[in-house]
Design a protein around this motif. Sequence first.
Motif, PDB file in Angstrom:
ATOM      1  N   GLU A 220      10.596 -49.687  31.436  1.00  0.00           N
ATOM      2  CA  GLU A 220      10.404 -50.790  30.494  1.00  0.00           C
ATOM      3  C   GLU A 220       9.968 -52.061  31.215  1.00  0.00           C
ATOM      4  O   GLU A 220       9.024 -52.745  30.791  1.00  0.00           O
ATOM      5  N   GLU A 221      10.642 -52.385  32.318  1.00  0.00           N
ATOM      6  CA  GLU A 221      10.245 -53.561  33.097  1.00  0.00           C
ATOM      7  C   GLU A 221       8.847 -53.386  33.682  1.00  0.00           C
ATOM      8  O   GLU A 221       8.064 -54.340  33.746  1.00  0.00           O
ATOM      9  N   LEU A 222       8.531 -52.189  34.110  1.00  0.00           N
ATOM     10  CA  LEU A 222       7.219 -51.930  34.679  1.00  0.00           C
ATOM     11  C   LEU A 222       6.126 -52.136  33.631  1.00  0.00           C
ATOM     12  O   LEU A 222       5.091 -52.754  33.902  1.00  0.00           O
ATOM     13  N   GLU A 223       6.354 -51.637  32.428  1.00  0.00           N
ATOM     14  CA  GLU A 223       5.374 -51.821  31.366  1.00  0.00           C
ATOM     15  C   GLU A 223       5.167 -53.296  31.046  1.00  0.00           C
ATOM     16  O   GLU A 223       4.021 -53.758  30.909  1.00  0.00           O
TER      17      GLU A 223
ATOM     18  N   GLU B  65       8.497 -39.543  40.737  1.00  0.00           N
ATOM     19  CA  GLU B  65       9.291 -40.576  40.058  1.00  0.00           C
ATOM     20  C   GLU B  65       8.433 -41.771  39.649  1.00  0.00           C
ATOM     21  O   GLU B  65       8.652 -42.371  38.594  1.00  0.00           O
ATOM     22  N   ASP B  66       7.477 -42.111  40.500  1.00  0.00           N
ATOM     23  CA  ASP B  66       6.594 -43.240  40.181  1.00  0.00           C
ATOM     24  C   ASP B  66       5.718 -42.915  38.972  1.00  0.00           C
ATOM     25  O   ASP B  66       5.531 -43.758  38.086  1.00  0.00           O
TER      26      ASP B  66
ATOM     27  N   THR C 275       4.085 -43.730  33.297  1.00  0.00           N
ATOM     28  CA  THR C 275       3.518 -43.078  32.122  1.00  0.00           C
ATOM     29  C   THR C 275       3.586 -43.926  30.847  1.00  0.00           C
ATOM     30  O   THR C 275       2.562 -44.094  30.159  1.00  0.00           O
ATOM     31  N   PRO C 276       4.744 -44.496  30.464  1.00  0.00           N
ATOM     32  CA  PRO C 276       4.780 -45.285  29.227  1.00  0.00           C
ATOM     33  C   PRO C 276       3.817 -46.472  29.245  1.00  0.00           C
ATOM     34  O   PRO C 276       3.170 -46.767  28.236  1.00  0.00           O
ATOM     35  N   ALA C 277       3.702 -47.144  30.384  1.00  0.00           N
ATOM     36  CA  ALA C 277       2.812 -48.303  30.461  1.00  0.00           C
ATOM     37  C   ALA C 277       1.358 -47.880  30.310  1.00  0.00           C
ATOM     38  O   ALA C 277       0.582 -48.533  29.605  1.00  0.00           O
ATOM     39  N   LEU C 278       0.963 -46.799  30.951  1.00  0.00           N
ATOM     40  CA  LEU C 278      -0.426 -46.360  30.867  1.00  0.00           C
ATOM     41  C   LEU C 278      -0.766 -45.833  29.475  1.00  0.00           C
ATOM     42  O   LEU C 278      -1.896 -45.980  29.002  1.00  0.00           O
TER      43      LEU C 278
ATOM     44  N   LEU D 258      -2.321 -38.353  30.738  1.00  0.00           N
ATOM     45  CA  LEU D 258      -3.218 -38.574  29.601  1.00  0.00           C
ATOM     46  C   LEU D 258      -4.227 -37.433  29.604  1.00  0.00           C
ATOM     47  O   LEU D 258      -5.282 -37.541  30.224  1.00  0.00           O
ATOM     48  N   PRO D 259      -3.895 -36.361  28.957  1.00  0.00           N
ATOM     49  CA  PRO D 259      -4.751 -35.168  29.023  1.00  0.00           C
ATOM     50  C   PRO D 259      -6.198 -35.485  28.660  1.00  0.00           C
ATOM     51  O   PRO D 259      -6.484 -36.181  27.691  1.00  0.00           O
ATOM     52  N   GLY D 260      -7.092 -34.962  29.483  1.00  0.00           N
ATOM     53  CA  GLY D 260      -8.504 -35.157  29.228  1.00  0.00           C
ATOM     54  C   GLY D 260      -9.080 -36.434  29.796  1.00  0.00           C
ATOM     55  O   GLY D 260     -10.301 -36.626  29.775  1.00  0.00           O
TER      56      GLY D 260
END
Length: 425
Positions: free
Chosen positions: A370-373, A242-243, A248-251, A280-282
Motif C-alpha cells: 500500500e505504501e509502495l503504491e 517478494e519485490d 504488483t498492486p501499484a503496477l 500483467l499477462p500479455g
Amino acid sequence: MLFLYTIGLWLYALLLRLAAPFVPKAAQWTNGRRGLLAHIQQALQAETAPRVWFHCASLGEFEQGRPLLEVYRQQYPQHKIVLTFFSPSGYEIRKDWPGADYIFYLPLDTAANTGAFLDAVQPRLAVFVKYEFWYYFLTGLHRRQVPTICVSAIFRPDQVFFKPWGGLFRRMLGCFTHIFTQNEASTALLRQLGIRQVSTAGDTRFDTVVATAAAPPKALPILTAFGADGTPVLVVGSSWPEDITMLTPALQALAPAALRVLVAPHELHETGLRQVEALLPGQVLRYSQATPETAATARILLIDSIGLLRELYRYGTLGYVGGAFGKGLHNTLEAAVFGLPLLFGPNYHKFQEAKDLIQLGGADAVKDAEELETALKFLVYNPEQRQPIVEKNRRYVLTQAGATAKIMRWLDGELSLRAARSNPS
C-alpha cells in the motif's frame, strides 16, 4: 572458540555437500572446490612475477572492489593479480574477467588449506573487500608479514567483534596491516577496541558508479526504443519474488500510458521470470525476444540477460531497488548516480548510502504494498517533484567519490616502504 569456529566451517561444508544434489548453488560451491589447491598450485608454479591477492565474497563485493583492482592494474602492470571468490554468484559470473590474471574459488579456511594456498600464491599484498574475515588466512598472512588490508569495511555495534565472546574475531582484526572503513562511525567503533591501524576512506562503489555514469552509453537499441515516447520508466533493479509481489498492486493500478517498467531480476531463474510475466499477462516482453520495434510498444520489458543492470538505470525516470523486503537491500548507488528518485523496502538499515539518501529526500523506504503504491503514484503523477530529487541524488554520489585514490596512496607508500626495506642502498 577456535575449535567451534573450525567445527562450524566443516559442518557448513558438509551441509553444502549434502545439499549439492538438490541446490544448484551448493553444487557449484562444492564442485568448484574439488581439486582446487592442486589446480591453484599447477596454475601458479611457473609464475615468476610478483603476485597480489584480492579476495571478494561474492559479486557485490567484487563490484565494490573493482575500481581498486582496475587502478592497481594500471599502476602496477608488472604484478600479477590473483582474484578469489567465496561464493558461486561471484566466481561463476566473473571467472573469465580479464582484469585479473588468475581467478579461483577460495579454499575452505583451514590451517592446512591456508598453508598450501599461501605457498602457491606467495602474495606480496592481500586485499579483502568489505566483509570477509577468515581466521586461518588472516593469521597466516600476518605470520608471513604480508601487508593485508580490508577496504570499504563497515562495522556496527551488533556485530560479533563487539560482543564479550568475540575475542577470536577481534584477533582477526588485529591481523590487518590497515582497515579502510566506509564511515567515521565504523572507524570510531574499531578504535574503541584498540584497533589503531584504521582510517575512513569511504566506499569504493561510489567510484565505480561515477565512472559508469561518465562513460559513453553502450549501444542498446532495444532500451533506447523502449523509452523513446517520453513515458516515465520505472527501473526495477535486482528484484526478488517478494519485490514483485509488493509491486504488483501499484503496477496494476497505474494506467499503461502512465508508466513503463524495466525489470531486472536478481536471479534469472525461469520460475522468477514467469512470475514477472504473470503480473500483467500479455504486457511483458522478454529482452532476449525483443526487437526495437516490439520494445517501443511494450509495457514491461523483462531483462533476462546478465550484465545490463548498471546500464539500465541510464534509461530510467524512477528506480525501485530490490532485496529490502527480504535479506537486505541491493545496490542503490547504481541508480542514484543517474539521479533516479528511489523506492525500496524496509530492510535497508545496514546500508549507509540508503540511510543518507532517505535523509536527503532522494529515496523513500516503504513497509508494504500500500505504501509502495502511494509513493509510486506520487512520483509518477507529480513530475515537478522529481527534478529536485534528481539533483540531490547525483550530487550526493559525486561528493562521496574518491575512496579508491585514498587507498591507492596508502598502498603506494606501503609498497615503496617494503621495497626499500628489501633493497637497502
